[in-house]
Design a protein around this motif. Structure first.
Motif, PDB file in Angstrom:
ATOM      1  N   GLN A  22      -7.051  14.444 -39.037  1.00 14.91           N
ATOM      2  CA  GLN A  22      -5.877  13.824 -39.656  1.00 14.91           C
ATOM      3  C   GLN A  22      -5.803  12.323 -39.386  1.00 14.91           C
ATOM      4  OE1 GLN A  22      -3.375  15.032 -41.701  1.00 14.91           O
ATOM      5  NE2 GLN A  22      -4.630  16.859 -41.875  1.00 14.91           N
ATOM      6  N   ILE A  23      -6.199  11.907 -38.181  1.00 14.76           N
ATOM      7  CA  ILE A  23      -6.082  10.481 -37.840  1.00 14.76           C
ATOM      8  C   ILE A  23      -7.428   9.769 -37.810  1.00 14.76           C
ATOM      9  CG2 ILE A  23      -3.864  10.756 -36.679  1.00 14.76           C
ATOM     10  CD1 ILE A  23      -5.393  10.565 -34.032  1.00 14.76           C
ATOM     11  N   GLU A  24      -8.464  10.486 -38.250  1.00 14.41           N
ATOM     12  CA  GLU A  24      -9.795   9.912 -38.442  1.00 14.41           C
ATOM     13  C   GLU A  24     -10.452   9.398 -37.167  1.00 14.41           C
ATOM     14  OE1 GLU A  24      -8.573   7.132 -41.513  1.00 14.41           O
ATOM     15  OE2 GLU A  24      -9.399   8.488 -43.027  1.00 14.41           O
ATOM     16  N   VAL A  25     -10.458  10.258 -36.135  1.00 12.02           N
ATOM     17  CA  VAL A  25     -11.188   9.995 -34.896  1.00 12.02           C
ATOM     18  C   VAL A  25     -11.935  11.277 -34.534  1.00 12.02           C
ATOM     19  CG1 VAL A  25      -9.553   8.267 -34.025  1.00 12.02           C
ATOM     20  CG2 VAL A  25      -9.263  10.661 -33.378  1.00 12.02           C
ATOM     21  N   SER A  26     -12.721  11.225 -33.478  1.00 11.98           N
ATOM     22  CA  SER A  26     -13.439  12.421 -33.042  1.00 11.98           C
ATOM     23  C   SER A  26     -12.544  13.306 -32.172  1.00 11.98           C
ATOM     24  CB  SER A  26     -14.691  12.032 -32.250  1.00 11.98           C
ATOM     25  OG  SER A  26     -14.318  11.479 -31.002  1.00 11.98           O
ATOM     26  N   ARG A  27     -12.913  14.570 -32.089  1.00 11.56           N
ATOM     27  CA  ARG A  27     -12.197  15.490 -31.213  1.00 11.56           C
ATOM     28  C   ARG A  27     -12.300  15.006 -29.773  1.00 11.56           C
ATOM     29  NH1 ARG A  27     -13.017  18.576 -27.420  1.00 11.56           N
ATOM     30  NH2 ARG A  27     -15.263  18.448 -27.617  1.00 11.56           N
ATOM     31  N   GLN A  28     -13.436  14.420 -29.419  1.00 10.23           N
ATOM     32  CA  GLN A  28     -13.642  13.916 -28.062  1.00 10.23           C
ATOM     33  C   GLN A  28     -12.647  12.800 -27.725  1.00 10.23           C
ATOM     34  OE1 GLN A  28     -16.049  14.513 -30.298  1.00 10.23           O
ATOM     35  NE2 GLN A  28     -17.601  15.782 -29.329  1.00 10.23           N
ATOM     36  N   THR A  29     -12.293  11.997 -28.718  1.00  9.59           N
ATOM     37  CA  THR A  29     -11.303  10.937 -28.500  1.00  9.59           C
ATOM     38  C   THR A  29      -9.941  11.547 -28.178  1.00  9.59           C
ATOM     39  OG1 THR A  29     -12.480   9.402 -29.947  1.00  9.59           O
ATOM     40  CG2 THR A  29     -10.145   8.950 -29.564  1.00  9.59           C
ATOM     41  N   ILE A  30      -9.563  12.575 -28.927  1.00  8.11           N
ATOM     42  CA  ILE A  30      -8.285  13.258 -28.670  1.00  8.11           C
ATOM     43  C   ILE A  30      -8.308  13.860 -27.264  1.00  8.11           C
ATOM     44  CG2 ILE A  30      -6.723  15.119 -29.375  1.00  8.11           C
ATOM     45  CD1 ILE A  30      -6.893  12.740 -31.370  1.00  8.11           C
ATOM     46  N   ASN A  31      -9.395  14.527 -26.926  1.00  6.81           N
ATOM     47  CA  ASN A  31      -9.529  15.140 -25.615  1.00  6.81           C
ATOM     48  C   ASN A  31      -9.414  14.094 -24.503  1.00  6.81           C
ATOM     49  OD1 ASN A  31     -10.122  17.397 -23.858  1.00  6.81           O
ATOM     50  ND2 ASN A  31     -12.147  16.507 -23.596  1.00  6.81           N
ATOM     51  N   ALA A  32     -10.101  12.968 -24.659  1.00  5.07           N
ATOM     52  CA  ALA A  32     -10.067  11.911 -23.642  1.00  5.07           C
ATOM     53  C   ALA A  32      -8.662  11.323 -23.498  1.00  5.07           C
ATOM     54  CB  ALA A  32     -11.075  10.819 -23.989  1.00  5.07           C
ATOM     55  N   MET A  33      -7.959  11.156 -24.613  1.00  6.63           N
ATOM     56  CA  MET A  33      -6.589  10.645 -24.537  1.00  6.63           C
ATOM     57  C   MET A  33      -5.691  11.627 -23.809  1.00  6.63           C
ATOM     58  SD  MET A  33      -5.578   8.608 -28.013  1.00  6.63           S
ATOM     59  CE  MET A  33      -6.138   9.843 -29.166  1.00  6.63           C
ATOM     60  N   GLU A  34      -5.812  12.916 -24.138  1.00 12.62           N
ATOM     61  CA  GLU A  34      -4.974  13.928 -23.491  1.00 12.62           C
ATOM     62  C   GLU A  34      -5.211  13.969 -21.983  1.00 12.62           C
ATOM     63  OE1 GLU A  34      -5.314  17.737 -25.400  1.00 12.62           O
ATOM     64  OE2 GLU A  34      -4.313  17.026 -27.210  1.00 12.62           O
ATOM     65  N   LYS A  35      -6.432  13.697 -21.557  1.00  8.46           N
ATOM     66  CA  LYS A  35      -6.763  13.698 -20.126  1.00  8.46           C
ATOM     67  C   LYS A  35      -6.461  12.364 -19.452  1.00  8.46           C
ATOM     68  CE  LYS A  35     -10.283  17.275 -20.302  1.00  8.46           C
ATOM     69  NZ  LYS A  35     -11.665  17.616 -19.982  1.00  8.46           N
ATOM     70  N   GLY A  36      -5.996  11.388 -20.224  1.00 11.93           N
ATOM     71  CA  GLY A  36      -5.671  10.083 -19.665  1.00 11.93           C
ATOM     72  C   GLY A  36      -6.890   9.224 -19.376  1.00 11.93           C
ATOM     73  N   LYS A  37      -8.014   9.555 -19.986  1.00  8.79           N
ATOM     74  CA  LYS A  37      -9.251   8.813 -19.753  1.00  8.79           C
ATOM     75  C   LYS A  37      -9.518   7.764 -20.832  1.00  8.79           C
ATOM     76  CE  LYS A  37     -11.438  12.539 -17.214  1.00  8.79           C
ATOM     77  NZ  LYS A  37     -12.602  13.423 -17.118  1.00  8.79           N
ATOM     78  N   TYR A  38      -8.701   7.733 -21.841  1.00  6.17           N
ATOM     79  CA  TYR A  38      -8.887   6.791 -22.943  1.00  6.17           C
ATOM     80  C   TYR A  38      -7.533   6.263 -23.375  1.00  6.17           C
ATOM     81  CZ  TYR A  38     -10.195   4.991 -27.550  1.00  6.17           C
ATOM     82  OH  TYR A  38     -10.390   4.200 -28.639  1.00  6.17           O
ATOM     83  N   VAL A  39      -7.405   4.953 -23.419  1.00 12.32           N
ATOM     84  CA  VAL A  39      -6.179   4.309 -23.885  1.00 12.32           C
ATOM     85  C   VAL A  39      -6.400   3.919 -25.344  1.00 12.32           C
ATOM     86  CG1 VAL A  39      -4.628   2.354 -23.579  1.00 12.32           C
ATOM     87  CG2 VAL A  39      -5.655   3.444 -21.575  1.00 12.32           C
ATOM     88  N   PRO A  40      -5.567   4.417 -26.240  1.00 11.31           N
ATOM     89  CA  PRO A  40      -5.778   4.149 -27.667  1.00 11.31           C
ATOM     90  C   PRO A  40      -5.491   2.700 -28.039  1.00 11.31           C
ATOM     91  CG  PRO A  40      -3.688   5.223 -27.364  1.00 11.31           C
ATOM     92  CD  PRO A  40      -4.363   5.214 -26.016  1.00 11.31           C
ATOM     93  N   ALA A  45      -2.588   4.304 -31.854  1.00 10.90           N
ATOM     94  CA  ALA A  45      -1.260   4.705 -31.369  1.00 10.90           C
ATOM     95  C   ALA A  45      -0.266   4.786 -32.529  1.00 10.90           C
ATOM     96  CB  ALA A  45      -0.765   3.728 -30.304  1.00 10.90           C
ATOM     97  N   LEU A  46      -0.358   3.847 -33.455  1.00 12.36           N
ATOM     98  CA  LEU A  46       0.542   3.862 -34.608  1.00 12.36           C
ATOM     99  C   LEU A  46       0.236   5.021 -35.553  1.00 12.36           C
ATOM    100  CD1 LEU A  46       0.777   0.037 -35.300  1.00 12.36           C
ATOM    101  CD2 LEU A  46       2.601   1.528 -34.441  1.00 12.36           C
ATOM    102  N   LYS A  47      -1.032   5.355 -35.717  1.00  9.38           N
ATOM    103  CA  LYS A  47      -1.397   6.518 -36.536  1.00  9.38           C
ATOM    104  C   LYS A  47      -0.829   7.795 -35.924  1.00  9.38           C
ATOM    105  CE  LYS A  47      -5.707   5.021 -38.709  1.00  9.38           C
ATOM    106  NZ  LYS A  47      -7.152   5.341 -38.847  1.00  9.38           N
ATOM    107  N   LEU A  48      -0.922   7.917 -34.618  1.00  5.30           N
ATOM    108  CA  LEU A  48      -0.372   9.097 -33.929  1.00  5.30           C
ATOM    109  C   LEU A  48       1.145   9.133 -34.063  1.00  5.30           C
ATOM    110  CD1 LEU A  48      -2.690   8.953 -30.820  1.00  5.30           C
ATOM    111  CD2 LEU A  48      -2.531  10.891 -32.393  1.00  5.30           C
ATOM    112  N   SER A  49       1.764   7.983 -33.928  1.00 10.09           N
ATOM    113  CA  SER A  49       3.219   7.879 -34.083  1.00 10.09           C
ATOM    114  C   SER A  49       3.650   8.342 -35.469  1.00 10.09           C
ATOM    115  CB  SER A  49       3.642   6.424 -33.848  1.00 10.09           C
ATOM    116  OG  SER A  49       4.993   6.239 -34.128  1.00 10.09           O
ATOM    117  N   ARG A  50       2.941   7.908 -36.472  1.00 11.22           N
ATOM    118  CA  ARG A  50       3.257   8.292 -37.852  1.00 11.22           C
ATOM    119  C   ARG A  50       3.023   9.791 -38.062  1.00 11.22           C
ATOM    120  NH1 ARG A  50       0.398   4.671 -41.938  1.00 11.22           N
ATOM    121  NH2 ARG A  50       1.994   3.241 -41.222  1.00 11.22           N
ATOM    122  N   PHE A  51       1.889  10.293 -37.547  1.00 12.88           N
ATOM    123  CA  PHE A  51       1.562  11.706 -37.723  1.00 12.88           C
ATOM    124  C   PHE A  51       2.615  12.607 -37.090  1.00 12.88           C
ATOM    125  CE2 PHE A  51      -0.340  15.686 -36.346  1.00 12.88           C
ATOM    126  CZ  PHE A  51      -0.846  16.161 -37.551  1.00 12.88           C
TER     127      PHE A  51
END
Length: 66
Positions: A22-40, A45-51
């Motif tokens: 939906q936001i045009e990134v990899s699943r690994q990016t989502i996983n890394a963000m959820e684990k706090g290992k990646y700062v968007p 961040a705005l795409k996630l906010s909109r979604f």
């Protein structure tokens, strides 16, 4: 940076893969963000906010060491 992505995904009942598409990134990016290992980027961040229809500040929380 703490975030509520996992909680918001659960509320919408979508997988990391579905969110990534939906936001045009990899699943690994989502996983890394959820684990706090990646700062968007601001754009991501705005795409996630909109979604999720939430302000960025409701999804992400800046921590002291950030």
């Amino acid at each position: 940076m703490k975030n509520k992505l996992k909680i918001l995904r659960a509320i919408k009942n979508i997988s990391q893969e579905e969110l990534a598409k939906q936001i045009e990134v990899s699943r690994q990016t989502i996983n890394a963000m959820e684990k706090g290992k990646y700062v968007p980027s601001t754009v991501l961040a705005l795409k996630l906010s909109r979604f999720f229809e939430q302000p960025v500040e409701e999804i992400f929380e800046l921590e002291e060491e950030d």
